[in-house]
Design a protein around this motif. Structure first.
Motif, mmCIF file in Angstrom:
data_model
loop_
_atom_site.group_PDB
_atom_site.id
_atom_site.type_symbol
_atom_site.label_atom_id
_atom_site.label_comp_id
_atom_site.label_asym_id
_atom_site.label_seq_id
_atom_site.Cartn_x
_atom_site.Cartn_y
_atom_site.Cartn_z
ATOM 1 N N GLU A 55 -3.524 13.931 -6.006
ATOM 2 C CA GLU A 55 -3.428 14.889 -4.903
ATOM 3 C C GLU A 55 -3.725 14.230 -3.562
ATOM 4 O OE1 GLU A 55 -5.500 19.128 -3.571
ATOM 5 O OE2 GLU A 55 -5.677 18.396 -5.638
ATOM 6 N N VAL A 56 -4.722 13.352 -3.553
ATOM 7 C CA VAL A 56 -5.059 12.648 -2.315
ATOM 8 C C VAL A 56 -3.923 11.725 -1.900
ATOM 9 C CG1 VAL A 56 -6.613 10.946 -1.299
ATOM 10 C CG2 VAL A 56 -7.544 12.810 -2.671
ATOM 11 N N MET A 57 -3.351 11.010 -2.850
ATOM 12 C CA MET A 57 -2.237 10.115 -2.533
ATOM 13 C C MET A 57 -1.004 10.901 -2.085
ATOM 14 S SD MET A 57 -3.106 7.014 -2.710
ATOM 15 C CE MET A 57 -4.374 5.934 -3.374
ATOM 16 N N ALA A 58 -0.766 12.050 -2.710
ATOM 17 C CA ALA A 58 0.366 12.877 -2.293
ATOM 18 C C ALA A 58 0.182 13.375 -0.865
ATOM 19 C CB ALA A 58 0.527 14.057 -3.253
ATOM 20 N N SER A 59 -1.038 13.767 -0.531
ATOM 21 C CA SER A 59 -1.313 14.200 0.837
ATOM 22 C C SER A 59 -1.145 13.052 1.828
ATOM 23 C CB SER A 59 -2.729 14.765 0.932
ATOM 24 O OG SER A 59 -2.914 15.823 0.005
ATOM 25 N N SER A 60 -1.556 11.865 1.419
ATOM 26 C CA SER A 60 -1.389 10.694 2.287
ATOM 27 C C SER A 60 0.082 10.386 2.518
ATOM 28 C CB SER A 60 -2.088 9.486 1.671
ATOM 29 O OG SER A 60 -3.467 9.733 1.493
ATOM 30 N N ILE A 103 3.685 5.716 -5.769
ATOM 31 C CA ILE A 103 3.709 5.712 -7.233
ATOM 32 C C ILE A 103 2.517 6.480 -7.793
ATOM 33 C CG2 ILE A 103 3.558 4.229 -9.264
ATOM 34 C CD1 ILE A 103 5.129 2.130 -7.745
ATOM 35 N N THR A 104 1.337 6.281 -7.209
ATOM 36 C CA THR A 104 0.144 6.982 -7.691
ATOM 37 C C THR A 104 0.262 8.485 -7.492
ATOM 38 O OG1 THR A 104 -1.160 5.033 -7.110
ATOM 39 C CG2 THR A 104 -2.379 7.055 -7.535
ATOM 40 N N SER A 105 0.905 8.903 -6.407
ATOM 41 C CA SER A 105 1.060 10.338 -6.160
ATOM 42 C C SER A 105 1.973 11.006 -7.177
ATOM 43 C CB SER A 105 1.603 10.567 -4.749
ATOM 44 O OG SER A 105 2.928 10.059 -4.627
ATOM 45 N N LEU A 106 2.812 10.236 -7.869
ATOM 46 C CA LEU A 106 3.733 10.792 -8.864
ATOM 47 C C LEU A 106 3.147 10.817 -10.273
ATOM 48 C CD1 LEU A 106 7.037 9.062 -7.659
ATOM 49 C CD2 LEU A 106 6.295 11.410 -7.222
ATOM 50 N N ARG A 107 1.917 10.312 -10.442
ATOM 51 C CA ARG A 107 1.283 10.284 -11.763
ATOM 52 C C ARG A 107 0.227 11.380 -11.851
ATOM 53 N NH1 ARG A 107 -0.976 4.428 -12.478
ATOM 54 N NH2 ARG A 107 -1.470 5.307 -14.538
ATOM 55 N N ASP A 108 -0.289 11.612 -13.052
ATOM 56 C CA ASP A 108 -1.363 12.589 -13.225
ATOM 57 C C ASP A 108 -2.705 11.874 -13.228
ATOM 58 O OD1 ASP A 108 -2.181 12.164 -16.305
ATOM 59 O OD2 ASP A 108 0.001 12.004 -16.090
ATOM 60 N N ASP A 109 -3.777 12.628 -12.956
ATOM 61 C CA ASP A 109 -5.100 12.030 -12.799
ATOM 62 C C ASP A 109 -5.605 11.368 -14.089
ATOM 63 O OD1 ASP A 109 -5.349 12.744 -10.120
ATOM 64 O OD2 ASP A 109 -6.061 14.747 -10.623
ATOM 65 N N ALA A 110 -5.259 11.938 -15.229
ATOM 66 C CA ALA A 110 -5.737 11.360 -16.491
ATOM 67 C C ALA A 110 -5.193 9.955 -16.704
ATOM 68 C CB ALA A 110 -5.350 12.264 -17.661
ATOM 69 N N SER A 111 -3.891 9.778 -16.470
ATOM 70 C CA SER A 111 -3.298 8.452 -16.654
ATOM 71 C C SER A 111 -3.777 7.474 -15.595
ATOM 72 C CB SER A 111 -1.770 8.556 -16.624
ATOM 73 O OG SER A 111 -1.324 9.031 -15.359
ATOM 74 N N PRO A 131 0.809 -1.237 0.000
ATOM 75 C CA PRO A 131 0.000 0.000 0.000
ATOM 76 C C PRO A 131 0.831 1.271 0.000
ATOM 77 C CG PRO A 131 -0.855 -1.575 1.588
ATOM 78 C CD PRO A 131 0.462 -2.106 1.137
ATOM 79 N N PHE A 132 1.947 1.283 0.737
ATOM 80 C CA PHE A 132 2.782 2.475 0.765
ATOM 81 C C PHE A 132 3.432 2.735 -0.600
ATOM 82 C CE2 PHE A 132 2.858 0.801 5.144
ATOM 83 C CZ PHE A 132 2.290 1.887 5.803
ATOM 84 N N VAL A 133 3.939 1.679 -1.216
ATOM 85 C CA VAL A 133 4.560 1.842 -2.534
ATOM 86 C C VAL A 133 3.522 2.264 -3.567
ATOM 87 C CG1 VAL A 133 5.810 0.636 -4.363
ATOM 88 C CG2 VAL A 133 6.368 0.177 -1.974
ATOM 89 N N GLY A 172 1.899 7.804 -18.342
ATOM 90 C CA GLY A 172 1.771 9.230 -18.077
ATOM 91 C C GLY A 172 3.003 9.888 -17.510
ATOM 92 N N GLY A 173 4.018 9.127 -17.137
ATOM 93 C CA GLY A 173 5.222 9.718 -16.561
ATOM 94 C C GLY A 173 5.043 10.066 -15.097
ATOM 95 N N TRP A 174 6.146 10.434 -14.478
ATOM 96 C CA TRP A 174 6.150 10.779 -13.057
ATOM 97 C C TRP A 174 6.509 12.251 -12.892
ATOM 98 C CZ3 TRP A 174 9.144 6.158 -10.431
ATOM 99 C CH2 TRP A 174 8.360 4.988 -10.551
ATOM 100 N N SER A 175 5.870 12.899 -11.923
ATOM 101 C CA SER A 175 6.167 14.300 -11.605
ATOM 102 C C SER A 175 5.751 14.571 -10.167
ATOM 103 C CB SER A 175 5.432 15.249 -12.559
ATOM 104 O OG SER A 175 4.030 15.168 -12.370
ATOM 105 N N LEU A 176 6.182 15.716 -9.661
ATOM 106 C CA LEU A 176 5.866 16.130 -8.291
ATOM 107 C C LEU A 176 4.782 17.207 -8.252
ATOM 108 C CD1 LEU A 176 9.497 16.348 -6.821
ATOM 109 C CD2 LEU A 176 7.857 14.479 -6.545
ATOM 110 N N ASP A 177 3.998 17.308 -9.333
ATOM 111 C CA ASP A 177 2.969 18.344 -9.388
ATOM 112 C C ASP A 177 1.901 18.148 -8.322
ATOM 113 O OD1 ASP A 177 4.316 19.413 -11.520
ATOM 114 O OD2 ASP A 177 3.070 18.413 -13.040
ATOM 115 N N ALA A 178 1.540 16.898 -8.027
ATOM 116 C CA ALA A 178 0.495 16.646 -7.033
ATOM 117 C C ALA A 178 0.920 17.122 -5.652
ATOM 118 C CB ALA A 178 0.158 15.155 -6.996
ATOM 119 N N TYR A 179 2.204 17.004 -5.323
ATOM 120 C CA TYR A 179 2.682 17.449 -4.017
ATOM 121 C C TYR A 179 2.622 18.964 -3.896
ATOM 122 C CZ TYR A 179 4.383 12.724 -3.127
ATOM 123 O OH TYR A 179 4.457 11.360 -2.907
ATOM 124 N N SER A 180 3.051 19.662 -4.932
ATOM 125 C CA SER A 180 2.993 21.126 -4.887
ATOM 126 C C SER A 180 1.554 21.625 -4.855
ATOM 127 C CB SER A 180 3.736 21.711 -6.082
ATOM 128 O OG SER A 180 3.152 21.264 -7.306
#
Length: 288
Positions: free
Chosen positions: A255-260, A46-54, A40-42, A65-73
């Motif tokens: 965004e929810v996964m990044a917050s978690s 991983i989900t927090s680094l993806r975009d919602d569309a992908s 669950p943690f992994v 969709g690639g990985w990014s830190l946009d959800a965290y910001s």
């Protein structure tokens, strides 16, 4: 002068093979459970680094969709996560300080002092282990409402102080201290307070570390009671604040996964730093 040496008896080959097989079985079970708890943690990371569309198109694809830190910001800028962090930190630290202080004194009294009603106090503390937390929500809510403490941090700190399991941890550790050491301090003229503060507490550092870490984790993860007590958004803790981010109509998965992830990172850091103290404290309090 000749010395006679006793022949060493070798362990049976079957016993050695059985011990190795048991060790391998334990290692396999430990690895399996570790993977089950780690998935669950992994997945959240991983989900927090993806975009919602992908995520919506292919939820099980890791690299889509690639990985990014946009959800965290986005999560940090749009929500008062920093304030929730500070609230959880203040509440958890206060809970640790008061729990260690009061539960250690209670465990010391039950271990060494002889007073009328000691058995009744022990029975009440034992009964406290059997009561579920949910059964105490309504009485506690009425109690703290009568004291006008609802909406304050004290309504979250004070209930965690009365922790029967912490009392029993200290009681178990104090019972392992040699009685001769306590009697020697008393003969030298030390009061019970000096025995507690200068003799017993420096010895029971593993128990203090165990109670402190477990209290910090439980106070940080508390959800139901803070949800009922704290009404304002800026006074909420991390678990309650993260729950408010979930919008069923338009879920923002990344965004929810990044917050978690931001919510459970401090707990993982605390455990990784103090895991030796946790194991040492539990092992020491369990050995007589």
């Amino acid at each position: 002068m000749t010395t006679i040496t006793q022949p060493q008896t070798a362990e049976p080959k079957g016993a050695v093979n059985g011990a190795k097989l048991f060790n391998r079985l334990c290692a396999v079970c430990l690895t399996l459970f570790a993977l089950i708890w780690l998935v669950p943690f992994v997945w959240a990371l991983i989900t927090s680094l993806r975009d919602d569309a992908s995520i919506t198109q292919s939820p099980t694809s890791i690299f889509a969709g690639g990985w990014s830190l946009d959800a965290y910001s986005t999560a940090w800028d749009n929500h008062p996560i920093g304030t929730w962090y500070l609230n959880s930190l203040v509440i958890s630290v206060l809970a640790v300080i008061f729990t260690v202080a009061f539960c250690s004194m209670a465990g010391f009294a039950l271990a060494f002092l002889r007073f009328r009603g000691r058995g009744l106090v022990m029975a009440v503390a034992t009964a406290g282990l059997m009561l579920p937390t949910e059964a105490l929500v309504l009485p506690q809510f009425i109690e703290y409402r009568s004291f006008h403490l609802l909406g304050t941090f004290w309504a979250l700190v004070l209930p965690s102080v009365a922790a029967p399991i912490s009392v029993f941890v200290f009681h178990s550790f104090f019972r392992g201290i040699p009685t001769a050491l306590i009697e020697a301090a008393r003969i030298d003229g030390a009061s019970w307070w000096r025995v507690y503060a200068n003799v017993c507490m420096p010895i029971c550092r593993p128990a203090v570390s165990t109670v402190a870490i477990l209290t910090f984790i439980s106070s940080w993860n508390a959800f139901l009671w803070p949800l009922l007590v704290l009404s304002q958004t800026k006074s909420q803790t991390i678990p309650v604040g993260l729950a408010s981010l979930v919008d069923p109509s338009s879920p923002q998965y990344a965004e929810v996964m990044a917050s978690s992830v931001l919510g459970f990172i401090p707990l993982i850091a605390v455990f990784l730093v103090f895991q030796r103290q946790i194991v040492q404290g539990i092992a020491t309090t369990g050995i007589k």
